[in-house]
Design an enzyme around this catalytic site. Structure first.
Site, short mmCIF file in Angstrom:
data_model
loop_
_atom_site.label_atom_id
_atom_site.label_comp_id
_atom_site.label_asym_id
_atom_site.label_seq_id
_atom_site.Cartn_x
_atom_site.Cartn_y
_atom_site.Cartn_z
N ALA A 72 -1.70 -7.01 1.18
CA ALA A 72 -2.02 -8.38 1.60
C ALA A 72 -1.68 -8.64 3.06
O ALA A 72 -2.40 -9.37 3.75
CB ALA A 72 -1.29 -9.38 0.71
N HIS A 73 -0.59 -8.04 3.55
CA HIS A 73 -0.10 -8.47 4.87
C HIS A 73 -0.94 -8.00 6.06
O HIS A 73 -0.69 -8.40 7.19
CB HIS A 73 1.37 -8.12 5.06
CG HIS A 73 1.68 -6.69 5.38
ND1 HIS A 73 1.92 -6.27 6.66
CD2 HIS A 73 1.79 -5.61 4.59
CE1 HIS A 73 2.18 -4.97 6.64
NE2 HIS A 73 2.10 -4.54 5.39
N GLN B 211 -6.82 -0.82 6.08
CA GLN B 211 -7.38 -1.37 7.32
C GLN B 211 -8.84 -1.76 7.18
O GLN B 211 -9.39 -2.43 8.06
CB GLN B 211 -7.23 -0.35 8.47
CG GLN B 211 -5.80 0.02 8.80
CD GLN B 211 -5.03 -1.11 9.51
OE1 GLN B 211 -5.62 -2.08 10.01
NE2 GLN B 211 -3.72 -1.00 9.55
N ALA C 72 0.81 -1.22 0.00
CA ALA C 72 0.00 0.00 0.00
C ALA C 72 0.84 1.27 0.00
O ALA C 72 0.39 2.31 -0.47
CB ALA C 72 -0.95 0.00 1.18
N CYS D 145 8.63 6.46 18.18
CA CYS D 145 10.05 6.76 18.36
C CYS D 145 10.59 7.29 17.05
O CYS D 145 10.96 6.53 16.18
CB CYS D 145 10.83 5.52 18.74
SG CYS D 145 10.29 4.81 20.29
C1 LIG Z 1 0.11 -0.69 6.84
C2 LIG Z 1 -0.53 0.48 6.19
C3 LIG Z 1 -0.01 1.04 5.02
C4 LIG Z 1 1.29 0.56 4.40
O1 LIG Z 1 1.11 -0.65 3.70
P1 LIG Z 1 2.39 -1.47 3.24
O2 LIG Z 1 1.81 -2.54 2.36
O3 LIG Z 1 2.98 -2.03 4.49
O4 LIG Z 1 3.29 -0.58 2.51
C5 LIG Z 1 -0.67 2.10 4.45
N1 LIG Z 1 -1.78 2.59 4.99
C6 LIG Z 1 -2.33 2.09 6.12
C7 LIG Z 1 -3.59 2.69 6.66
C8 LIG Z 1 -1.71 1.03 6.76
O5 LIG Z 1 -2.24 0.55 7.88
#
Ligand SMILES: *Cc1c(COP(=O)(O)O)cnc(C)c1O
Length: 404
Positions: A202-203, A181, A73, A328
């Protein structure tokens, strides 16, 4: 019960065993390059990619031709925002976003400001919502893009996407949403919500890391994007590079599973979240919920614990893998900008904990976590002269600390 208990599902999720099984053949036997058009190896890989593209598109009400695979993302947000900015710069130079977006959106917007674009960072209410009215009022003839997240990763607040989408449609401005999310947790539909671009990864939904997708609307209107990565013309020229076939297959499977279990899973997780919150607030006073009371992700619980020290709180509950309201950054311990922007004071922000519950969270784990939080906060407050004074009814604001 395995310790520490993982309650950080907004940061990442484990790969679902069903997803892993689907991926495995694509590392070894089925290893072809999806762009190899001359033989069976390539065709099989391509077929698997196209199957995944359909799975991913289906969950958000899109067509498979509208899905561009990315590395996640962060890249999806960059491609959406930079891609629109570059492609539509003759039309205008103004972008609207909110002040509590993920850094992948905020930092991209800051970079565009350096290049001469104007960005409006809309404020949010004390629940963390952006109002459609504020979007409407910020749109000018120069506005080319509105980028507002579907749900916030720290406080779980869900935005009124339908209303914002309708305003964008009415004004003829493109609407991007970072839906990381929200996808797989709450129903998302690009048609019903008037979304033109949507980032996902995906993660965060039990798939592998390093793979995501950007939805790019193909009609009403047809969105055009300038590429950031050039070479080979993969993904309709918008994102070149050999496709991560095992990752894409896993992403597709993760989305398929999410679609299948979403409603049941969301209510189960929400029940556990409510259980955790009920335990905390019935046994502790001076605790505050951050985020929206109802428009809220099922697995999110963000709480501030007054009269404790944030660091000590985290140190006291090492058996829980949670996130704190302090980020941090370099050397300093700064309070979260999200909490700051919803009006949580600096002191309270430092005492905030984000609990993220997910697919593999059990009631036993929630019980343990509640117990741990309650006992740790009690212990710290027993040592706190401030808490004692507050309990004695002394107004802390009236105390002359320096003795002058
Ligand atoms: C985790 C997250 C991202 C980043 O996604 P990645 O695939 O880890 O680069 C972007 N936006 C939101 C709201 C996220 O929670």
């Amino acid at each position: 019960m395995k310790l520490p208990i993982y309650l950080d599902y907004h940061a990442t999720t484990p790969v679902d065993p069903e997803v892993l099984q689907a991926m495995i053949p694509f590392f070894t036997e089925v290893f072809g390059n999806a762009a190899s058009r001359n033989h069976e190896y390539g065709w099989t890989a391509e077929a698997a990619v196209e199957n995944a593209r359909q799975q991913v598109a289906k969950l958000i009400g899109a067509s498979e031709k509208e899905m561009i695979f990315t590395s996640g993302a962060t890249e999806g947000n960059n491609l959406a925002i930079q891609g629109v900015a570059e492609m539509y710069k003759e039309k205008g130079n103004h972008i609207i976003t909110s002040c509590i977006e993920h850094k992948a959106v905020l930092d991209t917007c800051h970079a565009l400001e350096e290049k001469g674009f104007a960005v409006t960072y809309l404020p949010v209410d004390h629940y963390g919502q952006v109002s459609a009215e504020s979007v409407r009022n910020a749109i000018t003839p120069q506005t080319i893009l509105v980028s507002i997240m579907a749900a916030n990763n720290e406080i779980g607040t869900i935005n009124p996407l339908r209303e914002i989408g309708a305003v964008c449609k009415e004004k003829g401005v493109l609407f991007h949403t970072d839906a990381v999310q929200a996808v797989g947790k709450i129903p998302m539909n690009v048609e019903e919500m008037g979304i033109d671009l949507l980032s996902m990864t995906a993660h965060k939904i039990y798939g592998p890391k390093g793979i995501g997708a950007l939805y790019v609307r193909r009609k009403n209107p047809r969105v055009r994007l300038a590429a950031i990565v050039h070479g080979g013309g993969h993904e309709r020229g918008m994102r070149s590079g050999t496709l991560n076939v095992p990752g894409i297959v896993g992403f597709g499977k993760a989305i398929e599973v999410a679609g299948r279990v979403m409603s049941e899973e969301s209510s189960r997780i929400k029940r556990l979240r409510d259980l955790l919150w009920d335990r905390i607030r019935s046994e502790l006073d001076e605790v505050f919920l951050n985020g929206h009371p109802t428009e809220h992700l099922p697995g999110n619980l963000n709480v501030s614990f007054a009269y404790v020290e944030g660091e000590s709180l985290m140190m006291g509950m090492k058996e829980l893998a949670v996130s704190s309201g302090s980020a941090c950054t370099s050397a300093s311990l700064e309070p979260s900008y999200v909490l700051k922007n919803i009006g949580v004071g600096e002191d309270l922000a430092h005492t905030s904990i984000r609990f993220g519950l997910g697919r593999f969270t059990t009631e036993e784990e929630v019980d343990f976590a509640a117990e741990k939080v309650i006992s740790t906060v009690r212990k710290l407050r027993d040592l706190s002269p401030l808490y004692e004074m507050a309990k004695e009814g002394i107004d802390l604001k009236s105390v002359n600390w320096t003795g002058h």
